[in-house]
Design a protein around this motif. Sequence first.
Motif, PDB file in Angstrom:
ATOM      1  N   SER A 101       0.850  -1.187   0.000  1.00  0.00           N
ATOM      2  CA  SER A 101       0.000   0.000   0.000  1.00  0.00           C
ATOM      3  C   SER A 101       0.882   1.233   0.000  1.00  0.00           C
ATOM      4  N   CYS A 117      -5.283   5.685   0.930  1.00  0.00           N
ATOM      5  CA  CYS A 117      -4.401   4.519   1.033  1.00  0.00           C
ATOM      6  C   CYS A 117      -4.636   3.647  -0.199  1.00  0.00           C
ATOM      7  N   GLU A 139      -8.569  -6.251   5.983  1.00  0.00           N
ATOM      8  CA  GLU A 139      -9.064  -5.577   7.187  1.00  0.00           C
ATOM      9  C   GLU A 139      -7.894  -4.908   7.913  1.00  0.00           C
ATOM     10  N   GLU A 141      -5.063  -3.768   6.692  1.00  0.00           N
ATOM     11  CA  GLU A 141      -4.555  -2.570   6.014  1.00  0.00           C
ATOM     12  C   GLU A 141      -5.541  -1.402   6.181  1.00  0.00           C
ATOM     13  N   LEU A 142      -6.839  -1.714   6.195  1.00  0.00           N
ATOM     14  CA  LEU A 142      -7.826  -0.640   6.405  1.00  0.00           C
ATOM     15  C   LEU A 142      -7.711  -0.069   7.819  1.00  0.00           C
ATOM     16  N   ARG A 143      -7.541  -0.950   8.790  1.00  0.00           N
ATOM     17  CA  ARG A 143      -7.403  -0.452  10.171  1.00  0.00           C
ATOM     18  C   ARG A 143      -6.084   0.302  10.344  1.00  0.00           C
ATOM     19  N   GLN A 146      -6.707   3.665   8.939  1.00  0.00           N
ATOM     20  CA  GLN A 146      -7.543   4.428   9.877  1.00  0.00           C
ATOM     21  C   GLN A 146      -6.689   4.943  11.044  1.00  0.00           C
ATOM     22  N   ALA A 153      -9.588   4.711   1.215  1.00  0.00           N
ATOM     23  CA  ALA A 153      -8.742   3.660   0.631  1.00  0.00           C
ATOM     24  C   ALA A 153      -9.190   3.446  -0.804  1.00  0.00           C
ATOM     25  N   TYR A 163     -13.929  -7.309  -3.317  1.00  0.00           N
ATOM     26  CA  TYR A 163     -13.700  -6.282  -2.295  1.00  0.00           C
ATOM     27  C   TYR A 163     -14.939  -5.604  -1.715  1.00  0.00           C
ATOM     28  N   TYR A 166     -15.453  -5.745   2.017  1.00  0.00           N
ATOM     29  CA  TYR A 166     -14.665  -4.874   2.905  1.00  0.00           C
ATOM     30  C   TYR A 166     -15.105  -3.408   2.798  1.00  0.00           C
ATOM     31  N   ARG A 338     -13.103   3.190  -0.870  1.00  0.00           N
ATOM     32  CA  ARG A 338     -13.665   2.758   0.407  1.00  0.00           C
ATOM     33  C   ARG A 338     -13.453   3.905   1.390  1.00  0.00           C
ATOM     34  N   ILE A 340     -13.099   5.713   4.691  1.00  0.00           N
ATOM     35  CA  ILE A 340     -12.724   5.314   6.052  1.00  0.00           C
ATOM     36  C   ILE A 340     -13.249   6.341   7.043  1.00  0.00           C
TER      37      ILE A 340
END
Length: 457
Positions: A101, A117, A139, A141-143, A146, A153, A163, A166, A338, A340
């Motif tokens: 990322s 991201c 999950e 990488e998203l957290r 965040q 993202a 996807y 997610y 996505r 965040i």
Amino acid sequence: MSTSVSTYGRIGETERAAFRAGPVDEESAGRLATNGLDYRRIAVDSDEYVGWLQSVARGFQDGERTAEQIAATRERSGYRRLTGVFDPESPMDAPVATIASWLGELTVPGEAMIPSCAISAVTVAPTHRRKGVARAMLEGELRAAQAAGIPMAMLTVSESPLYGRYGFAPAAAGASWTIETKRAGWIGPQPAGRIDFIGRERVRELMPALHERVRHRHPGEIDVPGSHWDGFAGTNPAAEKTAEKRAVQYSDAAGEVRGVAVYAVRENHDDFTKATVSVHYLLAETDDAYAALWRFLLELDLVAEVHAGELSVDEPLLWMIADQRAAKVSVRDHQYLRIIDVVAALETRRYGGSGTLVLDVSDSLGIASGRYLLEVDGRGAARVRILGDGESIDAPTVALGVAELSATYLGGVSLATLAAAGRVTVTDASAGASADALAKATRVLGWHTAPRLSIWY
Ligand SMILES: CC(C)(COP(=O)(O)OP(=O)(O)OC[C@H]1O[C@@H](n2cnc3c(N)ncnc32)[C@H](O)[C@@H]1OP(=O)(O)O)[C@@H](O)C(=O)NCCC(=O)NCCS
């Protein structure tokens, strides 16, 4: 990074480096550890990088990377945060899953930019598939994003169904064109500037500067890492088929370069008048450059067809040819977003209408869920507030998932379309689900131009 500002400045190298150096998400690391797997970041200058890159190549059904390719890719990978999942029982010195990322700038409606991201290189070895490894990485990488205060993202996909679970949704579609050149008939402008062939190094030098001048105008565009320019220009020494790339520049009447096109020609030995051109990238700063470059490509001698993938859905080119049926255009999902941070995301973009809405956002990962009051003023600027439990507002309420909100974010799809598809519901405090409430909400969230396509890998 603040979450309550309406404009972001350019992302500096310090912020990018901080994101790269950030830890992996503990929750995902713990979940993978219970399955005997080790989830960790990989330094681009470490020995582990070689195994990581080989796993990515294998994951996308590519051949093994040569030492030269590894060196060239390593040299161009410093902008990415690399993570791998290792199985200590594996006999190979390489991760069984990979993800990369980086922190990028995404243009949003209103010529503003939101830090995002960008996620890529998602692979899980066939020996470890369908055991929740990809889910843990996504999950995670998203957290991590965040935790780093990144409000958005984005990614592109190998397969569409991956996807949505997610919270990602297609936000900018891409179009593939096949144009019969003899039938098309140029009726567009015939600008006064000139077209000249240029070499690969010149392409590599021109493209980033040109792109930098245009990307802020088009929702959906992103800042492009240097390695991608090497890919387009053919200046990565390890890239294949670079010799087939041809490139031209367009200079305006004052001699300023305003556009570049990179393409390849495939000859047809059975009929020399039926060669095919593939347009790799056409970048134009002005309408004149756009017209002149497309005209050049469509009028090449001995060429029967021009193919161009990853164009926008709303190309002016369609209105520059006499016979629109000379072009076969197929549209498909391209760039996924996505959200965040809903407050930051909604306050950063601009809107085509004005008014007040309540957005009741659901998110199975719990990252973006909540009720948000969106107030858009007459200039299309928004203020957003998180509503307290039980707080009621006299305004249409839009109930939707974070994926659906993300789908609307660049103006690629309207709320009315998503409502007709049963993906969102709009209700009015007094009248329930009403056409009026939907029309009002659609106007507020709308934008007047289709997003432009960003091209990235
Ligand atoms: C796609 C890929 C990363 C999935 O990895 P994985 O570890 O098997 O995925 P998981 O076990 O974590 O599955 C997570 C979810 O995705 C679903 N899923 C996984 N692969 C899927 C596929 N190809 N099509 C549809 N759904 C898929 C699973 O059913 C699961 O659903 P659920 O959690 O909602 O029940 C892996 O198959 C792969 O490396 N494919 C080749 C490379 C690739 O295409 N990468 C994606 C680049 S954009």
